[in-house]
Design a protein around this motif. Sequence first.
Motif, PDB file in Angstrom:
ATOM      1  N   GLU A  73       1.062  -1.264  -0.274  1.00 22.57           N
ATOM      2  CA  GLU A  73      -0.089   0.247  -0.333  1.00 22.57           C
ATOM      3  C   GLU A  73       0.950   1.153  -0.017  1.00 22.57           C
ATOM      4  O   GLU A  73       0.867   2.193  -0.584  1.00 22.57           O
ATOM      5  N   THR A 207      -0.030   6.880   4.921  1.00 23.29           N
ATOM      6  CA  THR A 207       0.252   5.927   4.724  1.00 23.29           C
ATOM      7  C   THR A 207       1.868   5.124   4.401  1.00 23.29           C
ATOM      8  O   THR A 207       2.851   4.283   4.820  1.00 23.29           O
ATOM      9  N   GLY A 231      -1.306  -0.722   6.339  1.00 30.14           N
ATOM     10  CA  GLY A 231      -2.297  -0.447   4.727  1.00 30.14           C
ATOM     11  C   GLY A 231      -2.315   0.696   5.113  1.00 30.14           C
ATOM     12  O   GLY A 231      -1.642   1.252   6.018  1.00 30.14           O
TER      13      GLY A 231
END
Length: 239
Positions: A73, A207, A231
């Motif tokens: 991610e 992230t 994530g």
Amino acid sequence: MPSVIARPVRTALPLLAALLAAAGCSADGGREDSPEATREAARAGQTQEEAPAGAIGDPVAAAEVCDGALSPEAGAALEGLTGASEFEELGGQEAGDAAPADLAAFADGLPASEAYYEDFCVVGAAGAGEPSARVAFGLREAVDVPGTPGPREVRYAAGDYAYATDASAIVVFPCAGAGAGPGDPGHVEANLWTGGDSPATRDAQITLAVSFSRALAGRLGCLDGAGLPEGVPERVAGG
């Protein structure tokens, strides 16, 4: 905001100059600023430094850059921020900085660090010759979360305190044993700067910051209690 350990700051000269300028004092004396001002000055110094010395090694995919610290991610977030699919690590101004990121060595050295922030990795799109993202870490004694978020601050459920704002993201997570000796500060702060920035990039910025934090927490042995999700972290309502 997290309080800083009373240690001398050990950073590259351009960053130190930016800190002193933002604090309104000279190298020989002057007033002490709050941790908030110190953090903002440090972030400003990251953007005001001279261009990095150059690429280290060959272009690689996002999953391989920064010693493999990025989750799938986070790799997608870096690609989205830069529009690139291959990346290079960039060396700093000092000769000792011209080496690829080494997560194990960084984790081993952090407990004894006297810097407010210690650079871990500077990365840019392959061939661009300039940084797209830069992450640094520092030890902190405590976490004091402001009741009201800043006007452009988006808060997230990660660690003890996490937010993304203009061209940057901060994550503070508990990590017992991160510091050396009996004065173990108990927390680690990640400071991420990104070149690409807009209100739409906040999820990508956090992230990246959380992925770097998870990688370091894993090496420091405190991932289980750090509160760092895999994530993309969830936004905090009202934050």
